[in-house]
Design a protein around this motif. Sequence first.
Motif, short mmCIF file in Angstrom:
data_model
loop_
_atom_site.label_atom_id
_atom_site.label_comp_id
_atom_site.label_asym_id
_atom_site.label_seq_id
_atom_site.Cartn_x
_atom_site.Cartn_y
_atom_site.Cartn_z
N LYS A 116 29.11 -23.15 42.46
CA LYS A 116 29.68 -22.57 43.69
C LYS A 116 29.82 -21.05 43.59
O LYS A 116 29.69 -20.35 44.60
CB LYS A 116 31.05 -23.19 43.97
N MET A 117 30.09 -20.51 42.43
CA MET A 117 30.35 -19.08 42.31
C MET A 117 29.06 -18.28 42.20
O MET A 117 28.01 -18.80 41.82
CB MET A 117 31.22 -18.81 41.07
N GLU A 118 29.15 -17.01 42.56
CA GLU A 118 28.00 -16.13 42.54
C GLU A 118 27.65 -15.75 41.09
O GLU A 118 28.52 -15.52 40.26
CB GLU A 118 28.31 -14.86 43.35
N TRP A 119 26.35 -15.66 40.80
CA TRP A 119 25.87 -15.22 39.49
C TRP A 119 25.64 -13.72 39.57
O TRP A 119 24.67 -13.26 40.17
CB TRP A 119 24.59 -15.95 39.10
N ASN A 120 26.53 -12.96 38.97
CA ASN A 120 26.51 -11.51 39.14
C ASN A 120 25.47 -10.85 38.23
O ASN A 120 25.28 -11.23 37.08
CB ASN A 120 27.89 -10.91 38.83
N LEU A 121 24.82 -9.82 38.78
CA LEU A 121 23.89 -9.02 38.01
C LEU A 121 24.68 -8.09 37.08
O LEU A 121 25.49 -7.28 37.54
CB LEU A 121 23.00 -8.19 38.93
N VAL A 122 24.46 -8.23 35.78
CA VAL A 122 25.20 -7.43 34.80
C VAL A 122 24.46 -6.14 34.47
O VAL A 122 25.04 -5.06 34.43
CB VAL A 122 25.42 -8.25 33.50
N LYS A 123 23.14 -6.23 34.25
CA LYS A 123 22.40 -5.06 33.80
C LYS A 123 20.93 -5.19 34.20
O LYS A 123 20.35 -6.28 34.13
CB LYS A 123 22.50 -4.92 32.26
N THR A 124 20.35 -4.07 34.63
CA THR A 124 18.91 -4.00 34.88
C THR A 124 18.29 -3.07 33.84
O THR A 124 18.64 -1.90 33.75
CB THR A 124 18.61 -3.46 36.29
N LEU A 125 17.39 -3.63 33.03
CA LEU A 125 16.71 -2.86 31.99
C LEU A 125 15.32 -2.48 32.50
O LEU A 125 14.57 -3.35 32.97
CB LEU A 125 16.59 -3.67 30.70
N PRO A 126 14.95 -1.21 32.45
CA PRO A 126 13.65 -0.80 33.01
C PRO A 126 12.48 -1.24 32.14
O PRO A 126 12.61 -1.45 30.94
CB PRO A 126 13.77 0.73 33.04
N ASP A 127 11.32 -1.39 32.81
CA ASP A 127 10.09 -1.64 32.07
C ASP A 127 9.53 -0.29 31.63
O ASP A 127 8.99 0.46 32.44
CB ASP A 127 9.07 -2.37 32.96
N LEU A 128 9.65 0.01 30.34
CA LEU A 128 9.23 1.30 29.81
C LEU A 128 7.78 1.31 29.35
O LEU A 128 7.30 2.30 28.80
CB LEU A 128 10.14 1.71 28.64
#
Length: 527
Positions: free
Chosen positions: A468-480
């Motif tokens: 039921k709860m939202e799955w929060n985005l913690v971190k976006t790691l760039p494609d280097l």
Amino acid sequence: MICAISGEVPEEPVVSKNSGLLFERRLIERYIEDHGKCPVTKDELAMDDLVAVKTNKITKPRPLQAASVPGLLGMFQNEWDALMLSNFALEQQLHTSRQELSHALYQHDAACRVIARLKKERDESRTLLAQAERQIPISAAGAAPVAVVTNGKIALDDEVGPDGKKMRPGINPVMIDELTECNSMLSAQRKKRQVPPSLASIDALERYTQVSSHPLHKTNKPGILSIDIHHSKDIIATGGIDTNAVLFDRPSGQVLCTLTGHSKKITSLKFVPWDELLITGSADKTVRIWQGSEDGNYGCRHTLKDHNAEVQAVTVHATQKYFVTASRDNTWCFYDISTGSCLTQVGEASGQDGYTAAAFHPDGLILGTGTSEAVVKIWDVKTQSNVAKFDGHVGAVTAMSFSENGYFLATAAVDGVKLWDLRKLRNFRTISPYDPDTPTSSVEFDSSGSYLAVAGSDIRVYQVANVKMEWNLVKTLPDLSGTGKVTSVKFGTDAKYVAVGSMDRNLRIFGLPGDEQMEEAKSPVSE
């Protein structure tokens, strides 16, 4: 009276008794000292054979050319020209000598390289021979014909049945009991298991950045398609388009060994930590089992050729005694690791579509497979029957991962990631992090089931919640890598780092920078 050597009038003339030739004393004596012969006739000649000729001292007339200034200038010009020509000839000889020396050095270097390569191949052959000799008893035991009873007749493992298929021994009742016992034990443990206190916190994940990059694969065929981690030893295995699997020791930053043998790209690989094994699946239709040794090297123990198309996925059972491979030929095979024998092959072999992903449930009695037709299938391992189907994806299923809690299944395809509730067999959430033209290549739960990593044009880490709860985005790691295609992602032990493979040759490690990592490691102690 002209000297036979210099062609000029001698100042101290001498005559040879043997030949009667006239020489300048200083010239002929030096020649006799060096050669002991007459310079003209080449006969033996000694100092005693020379007779001095008595002549009156005369003044040499000045040459005609030296009688005038123009003559002197001409003489100097001729001598200068002769000197320049001689210097040019010497430079040409020097250039030729340098070329010959460079060519000789190049040949010597090439010969040294060939010798080194031959020595390496010889050592590898000796190692393989020693391993083969050690495996002879195992192979002999594993090669014993396994019999199954079909319609009252005994059939060997490789015997072909009436329908033209190989007859497999099947999963016997002893194995089924073993799988069931493992399932019961793991299910009971899961209910008591708590999230480890050493697990990386959300605050730590938010500060993750690239801490290292390691070029492991060939530059002419870049691309890492699969990653797995040996958690107890912190060794990372990568499978590449260059047909090689590379074992990398993360703490030391050193390559342990490179496994060669496949003829096409490696699509999937998995460690079997208990037996120090590595299993690789390839587009060359084969699966290889590699045995680790005490010196850190791995040698090929079995080569399995039961599929008729690309092997797309390898997954190891929780007992670490069995594994499954899924192929584009629309079949999946259940193997015994110790013997390398295929116990059963499920599905109808076809050359077109087929399986593109596979994963065992943490408890081991359920197998999930993804197809090129965007269908997710759930199988009962004991009966090899398809017990559920999940539709809804667009495009081939590229990856799948079961959560440690045993309730959630994450699958990836072109349209993103879908989360499935295995209790109600329904899709309860869809994560679409990218545009429709960017497929999601990889999805992975961490070992505690607390985080979910999604990879496509970048890497995104989500906090696992409930239905039921939202799955929060913690971190976006760039494609280097600059390619815009992240192909594989894997969490390290306790999510302390994230290993990433892209369509370049580099393995990238994301985590806390050195100082912050030390502080993070000390913080639980201080609390």
